[in-house]
Scaffold this active site. Structure first.
Site, mmCIF file in Angstrom:
data_model
loop_
_atom_site.group_PDB
_atom_site.id
_atom_site.type_symbol
_atom_site.label_atom_id
_atom_site.label_comp_id
_atom_site.label_asym_id
_atom_site.label_seq_id
_atom_site.Cartn_x
_atom_site.Cartn_y
_atom_site.Cartn_z
ATOM 1 C CG HIS A 73 11.875 5.623 -14.886
ATOM 2 N ND1 HIS A 73 11.663 6.573 -15.866
ATOM 3 C CD2 HIS A 73 10.632 5.232 -14.467
ATOM 4 C CE1 HIS A 73 10.371 6.735 -16.044
ATOM 5 N NE2 HIS A 73 9.713 5.948 -15.199
ATOM 6 C CG ASP A 112 9.283 3.788 -18.556
ATOM 7 O OD1 ASP A 112 10.155 3.274 -19.282
ATOM 8 O OD2 ASP A 112 8.856 4.949 -18.717
ATOM 9 C CG HIS A 161 4.601 1.367 -17.576
ATOM 10 N ND1 HIS A 161 3.956 1.934 -18.659
ATOM 11 C CD2 HIS A 161 5.159 2.392 -16.875
ATOM 12 C CE1 HIS A 161 4.113 3.254 -18.612
ATOM 13 N NE2 HIS A 161 4.837 3.554 -17.543
ATOM 14 C CG HIS A 185 7.684 6.964 -10.982
ATOM 15 N ND1 HIS A 185 6.439 7.503 -11.180
ATOM 16 C CD2 HIS A 185 8.082 6.503 -12.185
ATOM 17 C CE1 HIS A 185 6.084 7.369 -12.440
ATOM 18 N NE2 HIS A 185 7.077 6.767 -13.087
#
Length: 495
Positions: free
Chosen positions: A132, A82, A233, A136
């Site tokens: 994603h 991610d 990640h 964020h």
């Protein structure tokens, strides 16, 4: 003049008749828009079933559609990364390539916009891309579904424009637990997205600077399932994840797992719906209807995009199969003034001299003829023209270079043959050209010194003993990988 009699005995003429007809026509015309508005409102009015769905969603009840998924025959691990792409993404991709492992990258729109070349490489290396969101920022994403939707679509647009990619895969920043409500799931699924959480948390984002040893422990000290989705990640600040990755891959390989990318055919891991921890704005029935309309519009576009993706993938595969690696420093049209200086390889007591057009330096990697390198080291090379494979033999090692497959298979005493991806090989002028450092290390040697001057280049190769990269015993395996991916100093060419 002709006259007609009214019921009360009064007379009227044709002029009066025409006036009345004009009045009636005018009233009729004025009424038409009102009738159209009423018809339109009736057509768009939500049905009782739609109201019922909305009420169930507001009550927190999932409305997931039933569908079938493909279950892999072998136990399978889905490595997911991610928050990228970032400066760490190429390191992750190098390791995945070396291990011949597929993965999935859930990218941020703002990061993809800044590094579109990495998004393209992810796809070219055979991995999957997921959405994603754009920035964020939790407060933005979970304060209103409208903002979440806008960020998903913004990221879609970036991936389309910058990398020619469209994806149905989606992951919520922070996961869906206490972030999504039932309506988030439902509207996104109506739009055709597939939402993935995880069942293995590496813990690499729990705090800043989580050490690699903790990341490995969190990723492996878990209950084993047939399908494992591992959260990792590759965003900024995750150098320790890069260090931990080889050990994580090795653990699951030793447990008999295969590796694959996520796809719409994989049954997603999803957390149960729980009360969101965010104060939501909006969410009225009118807004919900607008979201559903936008979702249906998005869903209708997927078939065209997926067909285009398939055509692009085929075209790329054909292009990669045909194009050759540029093997001169200045290109095919380089002049004599632009020619690369001679290269000298010192291999033990032997010395191999290559003219500037016999080797190349690309992206800090030296490419040299395999036969000249191996035979100067005291080994042998056999070429199979039909299969387009070359077998390099040096001491107890054999390395089979499969040109059509762009892979190598290392064979060593007491070890099972190991296959690795090596895309940087090419046949030029009836010579197989390979990366120097990889070729040396696969045969158990190492590049021990180098000197690059304006008019000459020299590299010293030590072929005395050692363990080949792919044949190294387990206790040295991570050490060798760290040497290749982590220990090269900033001034050291990758070769």
């Amino acid at each position: 003049m002709e006259r007609r009699m009214l019921a009360d005995g009064k007379h009227f003429g044709w002029k009066t008749v025409l006036q009345w007809m004009g009045l009636l026509l005018t009233v009729s015309l004025l009424a038409l828009p009102l009738l159209e508005v009423r018809a339109s409102a009736e057509d768009s009015a939500p049905s009782d079933s739609e109201k019922a769905v909305y009420n169930r969603l507001k009550a927190g009840q999932r409305q997931a559609a039933e569908r079938e998924y493909a279950t892999p025959e072998r136990p399978t691990v889905y490595l997911t990364f991610d928050d990228g792409p970032s400066a760490h993404t190429p390191e992750v991709l190098d390791i995945l390539q070396q291990e011949q492992v597929s993965a999935t990258f859930f990218v941020l729109g703002e990061s993809a916009k800044a590094r579109p070349e990495l998004v393209k490489r992810i796809v070219q290396d055979g991995h999957a891309i997921g959405n994603h969101t754009y920035n964020h920022v939790y407060a933005d994403l979970y304060g209103s579904f409208g903002t979440f939707w806008d960020q998903v679509r913004q990221t879609d647009a970036v991936l389309e424009e910058k990398a020619g990619v469209s994806t149905r895969l989606l992951r919520a920043p922070g996961g869906t637990s206490t972030n999504f409500d039932a309506a988030y799931f439902y509207v996104l699924e109506q739009a055709g997205y597939h939402i993935f959480d995880w069942n293995v948390d590496s813990g690499d984002s729990r705090r800043k600077g989580v050490p690699a040893s903790d990341i490995v422990a969190n990723s492996t000290n878990v209950t084993l399932r047939h399908e494992m989705t591992v959260l990792l990640h590759d965003g900024s600040g995750h150098a320790e994840t890069v260090k931990a990755l080889p050990a994580i891959i090795r653990y699951y390989k030793e447990k008999g797992y295969s590796f694959a990318s996520l796809s719409p055919e994989v049954k997603p891991v999803q957390f149960a719906v729980s009360k969101p921890k965010w104060n939501r704005s909006g969410g009225t029935f009118a807004e919900y209807n607008g979201w559903i309309a936008a979702a249906k519009e998005r869903s209708a576009v997927w078939p065209d995009q997926e067909e285009r993706n398939a055509r692009q993938a085929l075209a790329h595969a054909e292009e990669e199969a045909e194009k050759s690696v540029v093997l001169s420093v200045a290109g095919a049209n380089a002049t004599s003034e632009q020619a690369a200086p001679p290269l000298t390889l010192r291999i033990g007591t032997s010395m191999l001299s290559l003219e500037g057009n016999d080797y190349s330096l690309q992206s800090d990697r030296l490419y040299v003829p395999l036969r000249a390198l191996v035979e100067s080291s005291g080994g042998l090379v056999e070429w199979e023209a039909d299969s387009r494979k070359a077998t390099a033999r040096y001491g107890r090692y054999q390395v089979v270079y499969d040109l059509p497959d762009r892979s190598v298979t290392v064979i060593a005493p007491g070890k099972e043959p190991r296959k690795l991806v090596l895309p940087g090989m090419q046949l030029k002028d009836n010579r197989l050209i390979v990366p120097l450092r990889s070729a040396v290390e696969l045969l158990g040697g190492e590049v021990s010194d180098y000197s690059f001057l304006a008019d000459s280049r020299e590299v010293t190769v030590n072929m005395q003993g050692g363990y080949g990269l792919a044949a190294a015993p387990k206790h040295l395996d991570l050490e060798w990988r760290n040497f290749i991916y982590l220990a090269d100093g900033p001034k050291s060419p990758k070769f």
